[in-house]
Design a protein around this motif. Structure first.
Motif, PDB file in Angstrom:
ATOM      1  N   ALA A 168       0.734  14.309   2.565  1.00 21.56           N
ATOM      2  CA  ALA A 168      -0.699  14.489   2.830  1.00 21.56           C
ATOM      3  C   ALA A 168      -1.493  13.270   2.373  1.00 21.56           C
ATOM      4  O   ALA A 168      -2.423  12.825   3.053  1.00 21.56           O
ATOM      5  CB  ALA A 168      -1.211  15.754   2.145  1.00 21.56           C
ATOM      6  N   ARG A 169      -1.109  12.720   1.251  1.00 20.17           N
ATOM      7  CA  ARG A 169      -1.809  11.533   0.722  1.00 20.17           C
ATOM      8  C   ARG A 169      -1.597  10.326   1.644  1.00 20.17           C
ATOM      9  O   ARG A 169      -2.543   9.579   1.919  1.00 20.17           O
ATOM     10  CB  ARG A 169      -1.294  11.244  -0.683  1.00 20.17           C
ATOM     11  CG  ARG A 169      -2.083  10.211  -1.405  1.00 20.17           C
ATOM     12  CD  ARG A 169      -1.679  10.162  -2.864  1.00 20.17           C
ATOM     13  NE  ARG A 169      -2.372   9.055  -3.497  1.00 20.17           N
ATOM     14  CZ  ARG A 169      -1.889   8.353  -4.485  1.00 20.17           C
ATOM     15  NH1 ARG A 169      -0.711   8.641  -4.999  1.00 20.17           N
ATOM     16  NH2 ARG A 169      -2.567   7.359  -4.998  1.00 20.17           N
ATOM     17  N   VAL A 170      -0.376  10.147   2.110  1.00 22.50           N
ATOM     18  CA  VAL A 170      -0.096   9.020   3.015  1.00 22.50           C
ATOM     19  C   VAL A 170      -0.791   9.250   4.353  1.00 22.50           C
ATOM     20  O   VAL A 170      -1.371   8.318   4.923  1.00 22.50           O
ATOM     21  CB  VAL A 170       1.421   8.783   3.167  1.00 22.50           C
ATOM     22  CG1 VAL A 170       1.701   7.700   4.201  1.00 22.50           C
ATOM     23  CG2 VAL A 170       2.043   8.425   1.815  1.00 22.50           C
ATOM     24  N   ARG A 171      -0.765  10.498   4.866  1.00 29.55           N
ATOM     25  CA  ARG A 171      -1.468  10.781   6.133  1.00 29.55           C
ATOM     26  C   ARG A 171      -2.965  10.513   5.992  1.00 29.55           C
ATOM     27  O   ARG A 171      -3.598   9.987   6.918  1.00 29.55           O
ATOM     28  CB  ARG A 171      -1.223  12.220   6.588  1.00 29.55           C
ATOM     29  CG  ARG A 171       0.147  12.437   7.208  1.00 29.55           C
ATOM     30  CD  ARG A 171       0.240  13.769   7.948  1.00 29.55           C
ATOM     31  NE  ARG A 171      -0.119  14.910   7.144  1.00 29.55           N
ATOM     32  CZ  ARG A 171       0.733  15.683   6.478  1.00 29.55           C
ATOM     33  NH1 ARG A 171       2.023  15.429   6.522  1.00 29.55           N
ATOM     34  NH2 ARG A 171       0.292  16.714   5.787  1.00 29.55           N
ATOM     35  N   ALA A 172      -3.559  10.833   4.843  1.00 29.18           N
ATOM     36  CA  ALA A 172      -4.986  10.562   4.623  1.00 29.18           C
ATOM     37  C   ALA A 172      -5.250   9.062   4.651  1.00 29.18           C
ATOM     38  O   ALA A 172      -6.240   8.605   5.244  1.00 29.18           O
ATOM     39  CB  ALA A 172      -5.451  11.163   3.293  1.00 29.18           C
ATOM     40  N   ALA A 173      -4.361   8.268   4.054  1.00 22.73           N
ATOM     41  CA  ALA A 173      -4.508   6.808   4.083  1.00 22.73           C
ATOM     42  C   ALA A 173      -4.373   6.280   5.507  1.00 22.73           C
ATOM     43  O   ALA A 173      -5.073   5.344   5.904  1.00 22.73           O
ATOM     44  CB  ALA A 173      -3.480   6.156   3.158  1.00 22.73           C
ATOM     45  N   ILE A 174      -3.486   6.889   6.272  1.00 23.08           N
ATOM     46  CA  ILE A 174      -3.296   6.507   7.679  1.00 23.08           C
ATOM     47  C   ILE A 174      -4.565   6.793   8.471  1.00 23.08           C
ATOM     48  O   ILE A 174      -4.990   5.987   9.301  1.00 23.08           O
ATOM     49  CB  ILE A 174      -2.070   7.242   8.260  1.00 23.08           C
ATOM     50  CG1 ILE A 174      -0.786   6.598   7.724  1.00 23.08           C
ATOM     51  CG2 ILE A 174      -2.093   7.287   9.774  1.00 23.08           C
ATOM     52  CD1 ILE A 174       0.488   7.377   8.031  1.00 23.08           C
ATOM     53  N   GLU A 175      -5.191   7.941   8.218  1.00 22.90           N
ATOM     54  CA  GLU A 175      -6.444   8.297   8.901  1.00 22.90           C
ATOM     55  C   GLU A 175      -7.577   7.350   8.508  1.00 22.90           C
ATOM     56  O   GLU A 175      -8.392   6.976   9.347  1.00 22.90           O
ATOM     57  CB  GLU A 175      -6.846   9.736   8.578  1.00 22.90           C
ATOM     58  CG  GLU A 175      -5.964  10.782   9.225  1.00 22.90           C
ATOM     59  CD  GLU A 175      -6.067  10.786  10.742  1.00 22.90           C
ATOM     60  OE1 GLU A 175      -7.184  10.639  11.279  1.00 22.90           O
ATOM     61  OE2 GLU A 175      -5.015  10.926  11.381  1.00 22.90           O
ATOM     62  N   ASP A 176      -7.623   6.959   7.234  1.00 24.54           N
ATOM     63  CA  ASP A 176      -8.686   6.083   6.735  1.00 24.54           C
ATOM     64  C   ASP A 176      -8.549   4.648   7.221  1.00 24.54           C
ATOM     65  O   ASP A 176      -9.538   3.923   7.283  1.00 24.54           O
ATOM     66  CB  ASP A 176      -8.703   6.072   5.201  1.00 24.54           C
ATOM     67  CG  ASP A 176      -9.198   7.382   4.624  1.00 24.54           C
ATOM     68  OD1 ASP A 176      -9.818   8.182   5.356  1.00 24.54           O
ATOM     69  OD2 ASP A 176      -8.950   7.607   3.407  1.00 24.54           O
ATOM     70  N   ASP A 177      -7.328   4.222   7.524  1.00 20.36           N
ATOM     71  CA  ASP A 177      -7.071   2.830   7.910  1.00 20.36           C
ATOM     72  C   ASP A 177      -6.174   2.816   9.140  1.00 20.36           C
ATOM     73  O   ASP A 177      -4.951   2.834   9.029  1.00 20.36           O
ATOM     74  CB  ASP A 177      -6.406   2.090   6.748  1.00 20.36           C
ATOM     75  CG  ASP A 177      -6.165   0.612   7.029  1.00 20.36           C
ATOM     76  OD1 ASP A 177      -6.319   0.178   8.194  1.00 20.36           O
ATOM     77  OD2 ASP A 177      -5.805  -0.101   6.077  1.00 20.36           O
ATOM     78  N   ARG A 215       0.839  -1.207   0.000  1.00 18.60           N
ATOM     79  CA  ARG A 215       0.000   0.000   0.000  1.00 18.60           C
ATOM     80  C   ARG A 215       0.868   1.248   0.000  1.00 18.60           C
ATOM     81  O   ARG A 215       0.622   2.184  -0.765  1.00 18.60           O
ATOM     82  CB  ARG A 215      -0.933  -0.003   1.209  1.00 18.60           C
ATOM     83  CG  ARG A 215      -1.874   1.181   1.191  1.00 18.60           C
ATOM     84  CD  ARG A 215      -3.038   0.979   2.092  1.00 18.60           C
ATOM     85  NE  ARG A 215      -3.980   2.075   1.887  1.00 18.60           N
ATOM     86  CZ  ARG A 215      -4.906   2.388   2.755  1.00 18.60           C
ATOM     87  NH1 ARG A 215      -5.061   1.668   3.849  1.00 18.60           N
ATOM     88  NH2 ARG A 215      -5.710   3.389   2.525  1.00 18.60           N
ATOM     89  N   LEU A 216       1.892   1.277   0.840  1.00 16.49           N
ATOM     90  CA  LEU A 216       2.788   2.429   0.874  1.00 16.49           C
ATOM     91  C   LEU A 216       3.459   2.623  -0.485  1.00 16.49           C
ATOM     92  O   LEU A 216       3.462   3.730  -1.029  1.00 16.49           O
ATOM     93  CB  LEU A 216       3.852   2.268   1.965  1.00 16.49           C
ATOM     94  CG  LEU A 216       4.902   3.385   2.011  1.00 16.49           C
ATOM     95  CD1 LEU A 216       4.261   4.729   2.332  1.00 16.49           C
ATOM     96  CD2 LEU A 216       5.991   3.032   3.015  1.00 16.49           C
ATOM     97  N   LEU A 217       3.998   1.555  -1.045  1.00 16.63           N
ATOM     98  CA  LEU A 217       4.691   1.661  -2.326  1.00 16.63           C
ATOM     99  C   LEU A 217       3.751   2.058  -3.461  1.00 16.63           C
ATOM    100  O   LEU A 217       4.197   2.626  -4.469  1.00 16.63           O
ATOM    101  CB  LEU A 217       5.433   0.368  -2.641  1.00 16.63           C
ATOM    102  CG  LEU A 217       6.665   0.112  -1.754  1.00 16.63           C
ATOM    103  CD1 LEU A 217       7.239  -1.271  -2.014  1.00 16.63           C
ATOM    104  CD2 LEU A 217       7.724   1.190  -1.944  1.00 16.63           C
ATOM    105  N   ALA A 224       0.813   0.562  11.821  1.00 14.18           N
ATOM    106  CA  ALA A 224       1.981  -0.104  11.230  1.00 14.18           C
ATOM    107  C   ALA A 224       3.005   0.929  10.755  1.00 14.18           C
ATOM    108  O   ALA A 224       4.210   0.781  10.991  1.00 14.18           O
ATOM    109  CB  ALA A 224       1.540  -1.003  10.078  1.00 14.18           C
ATOM    110  N   MET A 225       2.552   1.984  10.089  1.00 12.03           N
ATOM    111  CA  MET A 225       3.460   3.025   9.602  1.00 12.03           C
ATOM    112  C   MET A 225       4.134   3.749  10.759  1.00 12.03           C
ATOM    113  O   MET A 225       5.350   3.969  10.745  1.00 12.03           O
ATOM    114  CB  MET A 225       2.696   4.037   8.735  1.00 12.03           C
ATOM    115  CG  MET A 225       2.426   3.579   7.333  1.00 12.03           C
ATOM    116  SD  MET A 225       3.934   3.407   6.348  1.00 12.03           S
ATOM    117  CE  MET A 225       4.516   5.102   6.312  1.00 12.03           C
TER     118      MET A 225
END
Length: 157
Positions: free
Chosen positions: A105-114, A19-21, A120-121
């Motif tokens: 910002a995109r990764v932080r949004a994914a972190i908030e959503d999941d 997901r990160l990659l 894990a991150m």
């Protein structure tokens, strides 16, 4: 990939690593170019694929002083994960660099959503990147301020 790189990426379960990659894009820096400066907004971060980046701190009267050098596979930047999302250090490419670049910002949004991805991150960044940086800082301080010639050292030489 270096052992450090494997530790960072392997610290993420495969589904979260993928997901990160999936957020990554390729980025290059030429030798000598600034990647970011101290106190700028931390809007991006990178996992180095090749090359070296010097982390530096601005010292009044001396300019930037290198405090650590990162190499292939290492995470460049973790200030993007913690408010106020500003760089604590600066960074410059010591040699040509190829990296995975991530929009913070995109990764932080994914972190908030999941929240599981977020946990894990956060654990990965804290244990591998921040922990490594603190250990490296401790070693540098001991080199600078520790007893000369091993005098006063505890334990075997």
């Amino acid at each position: 990939m270096t052992a450090t790189a494997r530790r960072f990426l392997d610290a993420l379960p495969a589904v979260y690593r993928e997901r990160l990659l999936s957020f990554a894009r390729d980025r290059s820096f030429t030798a000598g170019s600034r990647v970011f400066d101290e106190d700028e907004e931390a809007g991006l971060f990178w996992i180095l694929r090749s090359g070296r980046v010097a982390l530096d701190a601005q010292v009044p009267g001396r300019g930037p002083v290198v405090v650590e050098t990162l190499g292939p596979g290492e995470l460049l930047g973790w200030s993007w994960l913690f408010e106020p999302f500003r760089w604590h250090l600066g960074a410059a490419a010591s040699e040509a660099v190829e990296a995975h670049e991530f929009d913070a910002a995109r990764v932080r949004a994914a972190i908030e959503d999941d929240p599981a991805f977020g946990l894990a991150m956060t654990r990965c960044v804290a244990s591998v990147a921040i922990g490594r940086r603190l250990r490296a800082c401790r070693i540098r301080l001991l080199d600078l301020y520790g007893p000369a010639n091993g005098a006063g050292r505890r334990g075997p030489p």
